[in-house]
Design a protein around this motif. Sequence first.
Motif, PDB file in Angstrom:
ATOM      1  N   SER A   1       0.837  -1.196   0.000  1.00  0.00           N
ATOM      2  CA  SER A   1       0.000   0.000   0.000  1.00  0.00           C
ATOM      3  C   SER A   1       0.876   1.252   0.000  1.00  0.00           C
ATOM      4  CB  SER A   1      -0.977  -0.020   1.181  1.00  0.00           C
ATOM      5  OG  SER A   1      -0.364   0.483   2.334  1.00  0.00           O
ATOM      6  N   ALA A   2       2.048   1.188   0.622  1.00  0.00           N
ATOM      7  CA  ALA A   2       2.955   2.332   0.575  1.00  0.00           C
ATOM      8  C   ALA A   2       3.455   2.549  -0.855  1.00  0.00           C
ATOM      9  CB  ALA A   2       4.138   2.108   1.518  1.00  0.00           C
ATOM     10  N   ARG A   3       3.724   1.431  -1.546  1.00  0.00           N
ATOM     11  CA  ARG A   3       4.197   1.530  -2.925  1.00  0.00           C
ATOM     12  C   ARG A   3       3.116   2.154  -3.809  1.00  0.00           C
ATOM     13  NH1 ARG A   3       5.728  -3.930  -4.063  1.00  0.00           N
ATOM     14  NH2 ARG A   3       7.386  -3.582  -2.564  1.00  0.00           N
ATOM     15  N   LYS A   4       1.884   1.688  -3.602  1.00  0.00           N
ATOM     16  CA  LYS A   4       0.773   2.212  -4.379  1.00  0.00           C
ATOM     17  C   LYS A   4       0.607   3.712  -4.120  1.00  0.00           C
ATOM     18  CE  LYS A   4      -2.049  -1.391  -4.563  1.00  0.00           C
ATOM     19  NZ  LYS A   4      -3.069  -2.207  -3.883  1.00  0.00           N
ATOM     20  N   TRP A   5       0.708   4.074  -2.852  1.00  0.00           N
ATOM     21  CA  TRP A   5       0.528   5.475  -2.492  1.00  0.00           C
ATOM     22  C   TRP A   5       1.598   6.337  -3.164  1.00  0.00           C
ATOM     23  CZ3 TRP A   5       2.768   9.712  -0.418  1.00  0.00           C
ATOM     24  CH2 TRP A   5       1.901  10.717   0.027  1.00  0.00           C
ATOM     25  N   ARG A   6       2.835   5.870  -3.133  1.00  0.00           N
ATOM     26  CA  ARG A   6       3.921   6.638  -3.752  1.00  0.00           C
ATOM     27  C   ARG A   6       3.703   6.771  -5.255  1.00  0.00           C
ATOM     28  NH1 ARG A   6       7.329   3.765  -0.113  1.00  0.00           N
ATOM     29  NH2 ARG A   6       7.756   2.246  -1.737  1.00  0.00           N
ATOM     30  N   ALA A   7       3.198   5.691  -5.874  1.00  0.00           N
ATOM     31  CA  ALA A   7       2.959   5.735  -7.307  1.00  0.00           C
ATOM     32  C   ALA A   7       1.886   6.760  -7.647  1.00  0.00           C
ATOM     33  CB  ALA A   7       2.550   4.353  -7.807  1.00  0.00           C
ATOM     34  N   ASN A   8       0.906   6.899  -6.744  1.00  0.00           N
ATOM     35  CA  ASN A   8      -0.173   7.842  -6.987  1.00  0.00           C
ATOM     36  C   ASN A   8       0.169   9.278  -6.576  1.00  0.00           C
ATOM     37  OD1 ASN A   8      -1.924   5.934  -8.047  1.00  0.00           O
ATOM     38  ND2 ASN A   8      -2.684   5.344  -6.023  1.00  0.00           N
ATOM     39  N   HIS A   9       1.250   9.448  -5.827  1.00  0.00           N
ATOM     40  CA  HIS A   9       1.641  10.788  -5.358  1.00  0.00           C
ATOM     41  C   HIS A   9       3.112  11.032  -5.672  1.00  0.00           C
ATOM     42  CE1 HIS A   9      -1.807   9.536  -2.925  1.00  0.00           C
ATOM     43  NE2 HIS A   9      -2.110  10.818  -2.825  1.00  0.00           N
ATOM     44  N   PRO A  10       3.455  11.044  -6.961  1.00  0.00           N
ATOM     45  CA  PRO A  10       4.888  11.119  -7.318  1.00  0.00           C
ATOM     46  C   PRO A  10       5.555  12.418  -6.877  1.00  0.00           C
ATOM     47  CG  PRO A  10       3.497  11.389  -9.247  1.00  0.00           C
ATOM     48  CD  PRO A  10       2.586  11.006  -8.129  1.00  0.00           C
ATOM     49  N   CYS A  11       4.791  13.474  -6.652  1.00  0.00           N
ATOM     50  CA  CYS A  11       5.407  14.759  -6.303  1.00  0.00           C
ATOM     51  C   CYS A  11       5.603  14.923  -4.809  1.00  0.00           C
ATOM     52  CB  CYS A  11       4.564  15.920  -6.817  1.00  0.00           C
ATOM     53  SG  CYS A  11       4.439  15.932  -8.602  1.00  0.00           S
ATOM     54  N   TYR A  12       5.021  14.032  -4.050  1.00  0.00           N
ATOM     55  CA  TYR A  12       4.995  14.265  -2.605  1.00  0.00           C
ATOM     56  C   TYR A  12       6.391  14.425  -2.012  1.00  0.00           C
ATOM     57  CZ  TYR A  12       4.364  13.624   2.348  1.00  0.00           C
ATOM     58  OH  TYR A  12       4.410  13.802   3.703  1.00  0.00           O
ATOM     59  N   TRP A  13       7.277  13.464  -2.288  1.00  0.00           N
ATOM     60  CA  TRP A  13       8.589  13.505  -1.641  1.00  0.00           C
ATOM     61  C   TRP A  13       9.430  14.661  -2.129  1.00  0.00           C
ATOM     62  CZ3 TRP A  13       9.221  11.681   2.796  1.00  0.00           C
ATOM     63  CH2 TRP A  13       8.486  10.560   3.188  1.00  0.00           C
ATOM     64  N   LYS A  14       9.282  14.979  -3.415  1.00  0.00           N
ATOM     65  CA  LYS A  14      10.028  16.115  -3.953  1.00  0.00           C
ATOM     66  C   LYS A  14       9.620  17.388  -3.216  1.00  0.00           C
ATOM     67  CE  LYS A  14      10.768  15.655  -8.410  1.00  0.00           C
ATOM     68  NZ  LYS A  14      10.431  15.735  -9.842  1.00  0.00           N
ATOM     69  N   GLN A  15       8.308  17.581  -3.061  1.00  0.00           N
ATOM     70  CA  GLN A  15       7.832  18.781  -2.364  1.00  0.00           C
ATOM     71  C   GLN A  15       8.202  18.743  -0.889  1.00  0.00           C
ATOM     72  OE1 GLN A  15       3.680  18.909  -3.204  1.00  0.00           O
ATOM     73  NE2 GLN A  15       3.978  19.476  -5.351  1.00  0.00           N
ATOM     74  N   TYR A  16       8.108  17.556  -0.305  1.00  0.00           N
ATOM     75  CA  TYR A  16       8.431  17.415   1.109  1.00  0.00           C
ATOM     76  C   TYR A  16       9.889  17.778   1.362  1.00  0.00           C
ATOM     77  CZ  TYR A  16       9.300  15.062   5.561  1.00  0.00           C
ATOM     78  OH  TYR A  16       9.673  14.765   6.837  1.00  0.00           O
ATOM     79  N   ARG A  17      10.762  17.263   0.497  1.00  0.00           N
ATOM     80  CA  ARG A  17      12.186  17.546   0.681  1.00  0.00           C
ATOM     81  C   ARG A  17      12.483  19.025   0.494  1.00  0.00           C
ATOM     82  NH1 ARG A  17      13.173  12.220  -1.492  1.00  0.00           N
ATOM     83  NH2 ARG A  17      12.873  13.013  -3.584  1.00  0.00           N
ATOM     84  N   ALA A  18      11.788  19.647  -0.451  1.00  0.00           N
ATOM     85  CA  ALA A  18      12.017  21.063  -0.691  1.00  0.00           C
ATOM     86  C   ALA A  18      11.526  21.898   0.492  1.00  0.00           C
ATOM     87  CB  ALA A  18      11.295  21.492  -1.970  1.00  0.00           C
ATOM     88  N   ALA A  19      10.406  21.488   1.084  1.00  0.00           N
ATOM     89  CA  ALA A  19       9.806  22.281   2.153  1.00  0.00           C
ATOM     90  C   ALA A  19      10.425  21.991   3.511  1.00  0.00           C
ATOM     91  CB  ALA A  19       8.299  22.031   2.202  1.00  0.00           C
ATOM     92  N   GLN A  20      10.997  20.795   3.689  1.00  0.00           N
ATOM     93  CA  GLN A  20      11.440  20.364   5.014  1.00  0.00           C
ATOM     94  C   GLN A  20      12.882  19.875   5.021  1.00  0.00           C
ATOM     95  OE1 GLN A  20       9.177  20.178   7.600  1.00  0.00           O
ATOM     96  NE2 GLN A  20       7.296  20.545   6.474  1.00  0.00           N
ATOM     97  N   PRO A  21      13.808  20.725   4.649  1.00  0.00           N
ATOM     98  CA  PRO A  21      15.199  20.223   4.596  1.00  0.00           C
ATOM     99  C   PRO A  21      15.686  19.701   5.942  1.00  0.00           C
ATOM    100  CG  PRO A  21      15.115  22.622   4.363  1.00  0.00           C
ATOM    101  CD  PRO A  21      13.703  22.134   4.302  1.00  0.00           C
ATOM    102  N   ASP A  22      15.238  20.309   7.042  1.00  0.00           N
ATOM    103  CA  ASP A  22      15.672  19.848   8.364  1.00  0.00           C
ATOM    104  C   ASP A  22      15.193  18.428   8.626  1.00  0.00           C
ATOM    105  OD1 ASP A  22      16.796  22.255   8.706  1.00  0.00           O
ATOM    106  OD2 ASP A  22      15.338  23.007  10.166  1.00  0.00           O
ATOM    107  N   ALA A  23      13.915  18.201   8.317  1.00  0.00           N
ATOM    108  CA  ALA A  23      13.352  16.868   8.562  1.00  0.00           C
ATOM    109  C   ALA A  23      14.062  15.839   7.704  1.00  0.00           C
ATOM    110  CB  ALA A  23      11.853  16.872   8.243  1.00  0.00           C
ATOM    111  N   VAL A  24      14.396  16.219   6.488  1.00  0.00           N
ATOM    112  CA  VAL A  24      15.096  15.277   5.605  1.00  0.00           C
ATOM    113  C   VAL A  24      16.449  14.911   6.197  1.00  0.00           C
ATOM    114  CG1 VAL A  24      16.183  15.014   3.357  1.00  0.00           C
ATOM    115  CG2 VAL A  24      13.914  16.036   3.526  1.00  0.00           C
ATOM    116  N   ALA A  25      17.168  15.926   6.681  1.00  0.00           N
ATOM    117  CA  ALA A  25      18.473  15.667   7.285  1.00  0.00           C
ATOM    118  C   ALA A  25      18.330  14.797   8.523  1.00  0.00           C
ATOM    119  CB  ALA A  25      19.158  16.982   7.642  1.00  0.00           C
ATOM    120  N   ARG A  26      17.271  15.074   9.298  1.00  0.00           N
ATOM    121  CA  ARG A  26      17.069  14.300  10.521  1.00  0.00           C
ATOM    122  C   ARG A  26      16.763  12.846  10.174  1.00  0.00           C
ATOM    123  NH1 ARG A  26      13.701  17.739  12.887  1.00  0.00           N
ATOM    124  NH2 ARG A  26      11.871  16.654  12.131  1.00  0.00           N
TER     125      ARG A  26
END
Length: 162
Positions: free
Chosen positions: A55-80
Amino acid sequence: MGRCCRFCQRQFEPSRFHPEQIACSDQPCQRQRRSQNRKRKLALDAEYRQVCRDSARKWRANHPCYWKQYRAAQPDAVARNRTQQRQRDLRRRLAHLANNNSALDLKSSAAGVWWLGPHGADLANNNLAATQVVILQGSLRRPPLHQPSCKQHPSGLPAAPA
Ligand SMILES: [Zn+2]
């Protein structure tokens, strides 16, 4: 007659319908209880693990922009997250080393990484757990033998640095 909440250690009255209740009804405690149950289920139930992965794989396939936007918005969280992942990898590596009885090699190595605190208890099986201090060579080399036949070797580790 009250009971102590496993998470906040305050007294609470177990529900009449859930006499086994271990956590009080506070939101944070309930959240911790659910997360703990989920982790336990993930650890014990291979089928559940597979369902979650799918289900995580399916979700990622349906939301391809999520991680890109997340990383751009949350650099601290990404580093953590990256640091935490590295620590998890290290802990698994240490458990692996401990299981292969390389404790003596570890102790005599030059200090590269220190591992302190209660997580030392995860390294059962030998006296590493008692000291709760582990010194590793900087390169974190795996022990040379045992690799192909080690049943306890966790899969999915990144390759060891050469
Ligand atoms: Zn509580």
